[in-house]
Scaffold this active site. Sequence first.
Site, short mmCIF file in Angstrom:
data_model
loop_
_atom_site.label_atom_id
_atom_site.label_comp_id
_atom_site.label_asym_id
_atom_site.label_seq_id
_atom_site.Cartn_x
_atom_site.Cartn_y
_atom_site.Cartn_z
N TYR A 137 0.82 -1.20 0.00
CA TYR A 137 0.00 0.00 0.00
C TYR A 137 0.86 1.27 0.00
O TYR A 137 0.44 2.33 0.45
CB TYR A 137 -0.97 -0.01 1.19
CG TYR A 137 -2.22 -0.80 0.90
CD1 TYR A 137 -3.41 -0.17 0.53
CD2 TYR A 137 -2.21 -2.19 0.94
CE1 TYR A 137 -4.55 -0.89 0.24
CE2 TYR A 137 -3.35 -2.93 0.64
CZ TYR A 137 -4.52 -2.26 0.29
OH TYR A 137 -5.65 -2.98 -0.02
N GLY A 252 -10.05 -6.67 -3.57
CA GLY A 252 -8.71 -7.06 -4.01
C GLY A 252 -7.95 -7.82 -2.94
O GLY A 252 -7.18 -8.75 -3.25
N ASP A 253 -8.15 -7.45 -1.68
CA ASP A 253 -7.49 -8.14 -0.58
C ASP A 253 -8.01 -9.57 -0.45
O ASP A 253 -7.25 -10.51 -0.23
CB ASP A 253 -7.71 -7.37 0.72
CG ASP A 253 -7.14 -5.96 0.66
OD1 ASP A 253 -5.94 -5.82 0.38
OD2 ASP A 253 -7.90 -5.01 0.87
N ARG A 254 -9.34 -9.72 -0.56
CA ARG A 254 -9.93 -11.06 -0.50
C ARG A 254 -9.42 -11.92 -1.65
O ARG A 254 -9.08 -13.10 -1.46
CB ARG A 254 -11.44 -10.95 -0.56
CG ARG A 254 -12.21 -12.26 -0.69
CD ARG A 254 -12.30 -13.04 0.61
NE ARG A 254 -11.12 -13.86 0.87
CZ ARG A 254 -11.02 -14.68 1.90
NH1 ARG A 254 -11.99 -14.77 2.78
NH2 ARG A 254 -9.93 -15.40 2.07
N GLY A 257 -5.60 -12.96 -1.15
CA GLY A 257 -5.44 -13.97 -0.11
C GLY A 257 -5.96 -15.32 -0.55
O GLY A 257 -5.32 -16.36 -0.35
#
Length: 485
Positions: A137, A252-254, A257
């Site tokens: 980030y 996007g994080d899901r 991961g």
Amino acid sequence: MKVTVVGDVLLDVDINGNATRLSPDAPVPVVDVVDVRHRAGGAGLVATLLSNDGHDVKLVTAVSDDDGASHLRRALAGIAVLTGAPLAPTPTKTRVRIGSHPMVRFDEGCAPAPTPACTREMVDAIVSAEAVVVADYGRGITANPEIRAALAEAACRVPVVWDPHPAGSEPVPGVAVVTPNLAEALAVAKAAGLDPSRTGPAEAGRHLQQRWRSSAVLVTRGEDGAVLVGSSGDTKDIPAPRTSVTDPCGAGDRLAGSLAVHLGRGVELPEAAARAVEDASAFLANGGAASLAVPASAEDRADGRAAESADVSTRVSPVVELKGLGLVNGPAGLEPDGVQLAESVRAKGGTVVATGGCFDLLHAGHARTLAAARSMGDCLIVCLNSDESVRRLKGAHRPIVSQEDRAELLLALSCVDAVVVFGEDTPEACLDRLRPDIWVKGGDYEPEELPEARLIAGWGGRCVTVPFHPARSTSGLAEALAKVG
């Protein structure tokens, strides 16, 4: 699975309210604040999601020592957070919502920061992982030379999924997949001289795959799914399931991961990418990142401050009141306030989390599991085996501590909102009354292997496992105390 998340953590603050009138000072709505919630964002969100899925997660990052950092540490309870030198201030993104509609966002402290230091433990967490997710980030953690060297070495052994950022560092060569969104991919392509009006996701993905020397690039396109570019430049369109989305935050994080986990389990890349897109869509359909936020009132309890109103997470009274409600001898051993709490939380749209066990001689392993469980929802209800149940399961010499004292000790923990004692050998009858959204158990097995899994799924709930902590058990503690005696 042992998953290490490397990247920058942010503090996300959700201010939720209603608006029924305009301000007399200007033609803007007046927001009557209903609640304020905090959650870990950035790499912290990736770590939280993976931990909620039952994986053994370590988070390699940098955390400040300001007020925002204290909120972050509470939101990350139960996750091993490995940090170098602290950075200040904590980057904070505050969103104001009226009902389910986002109105405005305020960003504070999100400017690029100096490259943080690295410790031996941070490197070891990367080296020992079975899969790695990099959530960059733009705050400098991926620029540290030691961390980059460890990531490059890990990429030769295990899947490394890199979610890039325009202000961040370029991925190390050899990672399994880089996951830019379409805007990010086109921006890099434009900077390299490609005409954005003639460049689509496939062309941009090919350029990035060659530039970053990654095995593949997955260009995400929101509701339009994603485009996968392989090592030979071949492409595949991956559609996204149709879903109603009010806030795409965290998709996007899901995806990153989930993709790392699927690859770590040996799923071929095209199938892993398709599953990750489906996981991201389901995550948004279930409320997205906002559903993981911790109410401010719950944080107040964690600080030892009493709740001032009858909040959905109000704790039940201690054991004296529980006895008066027939805790020991009531129907099926159920304590009414636990059921009422679950119904109250559900009525307000909250997430009910439950866990269970004997909890005879509380130890650090119990505390960590309970803290991790509480972080998954809006209340935590502990289903506690009665004394008779413990004797049938453990033998005549157990329990060491009576059910009244065990309940009182559990309620003394800030992460426990209610205790329900049951007299059967299994918690099925208790669970059928509580109907939790999430059932948490400690163990090194898949959630679907739990004997309660089919029952929980019957009302749309899900099972989550959190790893046991080695060398921490009631039996071991009892043996050690016996030697002292």
